[in-house]
Design a protein around this motif. Sequence first.
Motif, PDB file in Angstrom:
ATOM      1  N   GLY A  23      40.612 -14.379 -13.147  1.00  0.00           N
ATOM      2  CA  GLY A  23      41.883 -13.668 -13.180  1.00  0.00           C
ATOM      3  C   GLY A  23      42.937 -14.464 -13.912  1.00  0.00           C
ATOM      4  O   GLY A  23      42.665 -15.523 -14.480  1.00  0.00           O
ATOM      5  N   PRO A  24      44.159 -13.981 -13.887  1.00  0.00           N
ATOM      6  CA  PRO A  24      45.212 -14.593 -14.701  1.00  0.00           C
ATOM      7  C   PRO A  24      45.567 -16.027 -14.311  1.00  0.00           C
ATOM      8  O   PRO A  24      46.097 -16.764 -15.133  1.00  0.00           O
ATOM      9  N   MET A  25      45.261 -16.454 -13.108  1.00  0.00           N
ATOM     10  CA  MET A  25      45.602 -17.819 -12.697  1.00  0.00           C
ATOM     11  C   MET A  25      44.515 -18.838 -13.026  1.00  0.00           C
ATOM     12  O   MET A  25      44.723 -20.028 -12.872  1.00  0.00           O
ATOM     13  N   ALA A  26      43.363 -18.410 -13.481  1.00  0.00           N
ATOM     14  CA  ALA A  26      42.278 -19.347 -13.784  1.00  0.00           C
ATOM     15  C   ALA A  26      42.524 -20.012 -15.135  1.00  0.00           C
ATOM     16  O   ALA A  26      42.858 -19.351 -16.110  1.00  0.00           O
ATOM     17  N   ASP A  27      42.356 -21.312 -15.184  1.00  0.00           N
ATOM     18  CA  ASP A  27      42.413 -22.051 -16.447  1.00  0.00           C
ATOM     19  C   ASP A  27      41.011 -22.273 -16.997  1.00  0.00           C
ATOM     20  O   ASP A  27      40.779 -22.099 -18.188  1.00  0.00           O
ATOM     21  N   ILE A  28      40.094 -22.710 -16.138  1.00  0.00           N
ATOM     22  CA  ILE A  28      38.765 -23.099 -16.632  1.00  0.00           C
ATOM     23  C   ILE A  28      37.615 -22.429 -15.901  1.00  0.00           C
ATOM     24  O   ILE A  28      36.468 -22.551 -16.323  1.00  0.00           O
ATOM     25  N   ALA A  29      37.889 -21.734 -14.810  1.00  0.00           N
ATOM     26  CA  ALA A  29      36.805 -21.127 -14.025  1.00  0.00           C
ATOM     27  C   ALA A  29      36.091 -20.047 -14.833  1.00  0.00           C
ATOM     28  O   ALA A  29      36.725 -19.229 -15.486  1.00  0.00           O
ATOM     29  N   GLY A  30      34.783 -20.089 -14.763  1.00  0.00           N
ATOM     30  CA  GLY A  30      33.957 -19.069 -15.387  1.00  0.00           C
ATOM     31  C   GLY A  30      33.327 -18.202 -14.313  1.00  0.00           C
ATOM     32  O   GLY A  30      33.659 -18.317 -13.131  1.00  0.00           O
ATOM     33  N   PRO A  31      32.383 -17.362 -14.693  1.00  0.00           N
ATOM     34  CA  PRO A  31      31.701 -16.520 -13.714  1.00  0.00           C
ATOM     35  C   PRO A  31      31.051 -17.372 -12.623  1.00  0.00           C
ATOM     36  O   PRO A  31      30.459 -18.411 -12.897  1.00  0.00           O
ATOM     37  N   GLY A  32      31.207 -16.957 -11.375  1.00  0.00           N
ATOM     38  CA  GLY A  32      30.616 -17.673 -10.254  1.00  0.00           C
ATOM     39  C   GLY A  32      31.362 -18.935  -9.861  1.00  0.00           C
ATOM     40  O   GLY A  32      30.839 -19.760  -9.112  1.00  0.00           O
ATOM     41  N   GLU A  33      32.599 -19.086 -10.366  1.00  0.00           N
ATOM     42  CA  GLU A  33      33.372 -20.285 -10.063  1.00  0.00           C
ATOM     43  C   GLU A  33      34.743 -19.918  -9.493  1.00  0.00           C
ATOM     44  O   GLU A  33      35.377 -18.965  -9.932  1.00  0.00           O
TER      45      GLU A  33
END
Length: 168
Positions: free
Chosen positions: A74-84
């Motif tokens: 979502g909009p707050m993720a910097d580096i998270a990918g799927p499943g993270e």
Amino acid sequence: MDIVIRPAEPGEYAELGEITAQAYLLDGLLDFGENDAYLGELRDVAKRAASAEVLVAVEHGRVLGGVTFVPDGGPMADIAGPGEAEIRMLAVARAARGRGAGEALVRSCVDRARATEGCARIVLSTQRTMRSAHRVYERLGFIRTPERDWNPLPDLDDITLLTYELTL
């Protein structure tokens, strides 16, 4: 320890925003000090709470610090990918440091990540100088992932964020 971790309440947003902003300012983590554009993001807890989970550490009714937990991108993720899931903007007021609030906040994020269906990892970015935070992450089993290190301001060569992950 009488520290309770719970979702931030709207009436606490301004206080938590100021705790977060002051932690980054007083620790010298903003390259442009009071003029750093990121300062507004740190203070805008309502914006974070609209698209992620904002948690606070409270002791005897007093907010000690907080963290933003991003469960699934979502909009707050910097580096998270799927499943993270991702941890962002961990901050504890200077007067409250050394009492376990930061570690309790991180543990709560790990617990939330474990409870998130399909989440295999929790990731975060940190600055080189945040050594006490690094010790907390490593004590909880996070490992460095230098292959994911990144620069949030590519026009400036000297701002590289270190990354950590914990496989759940």
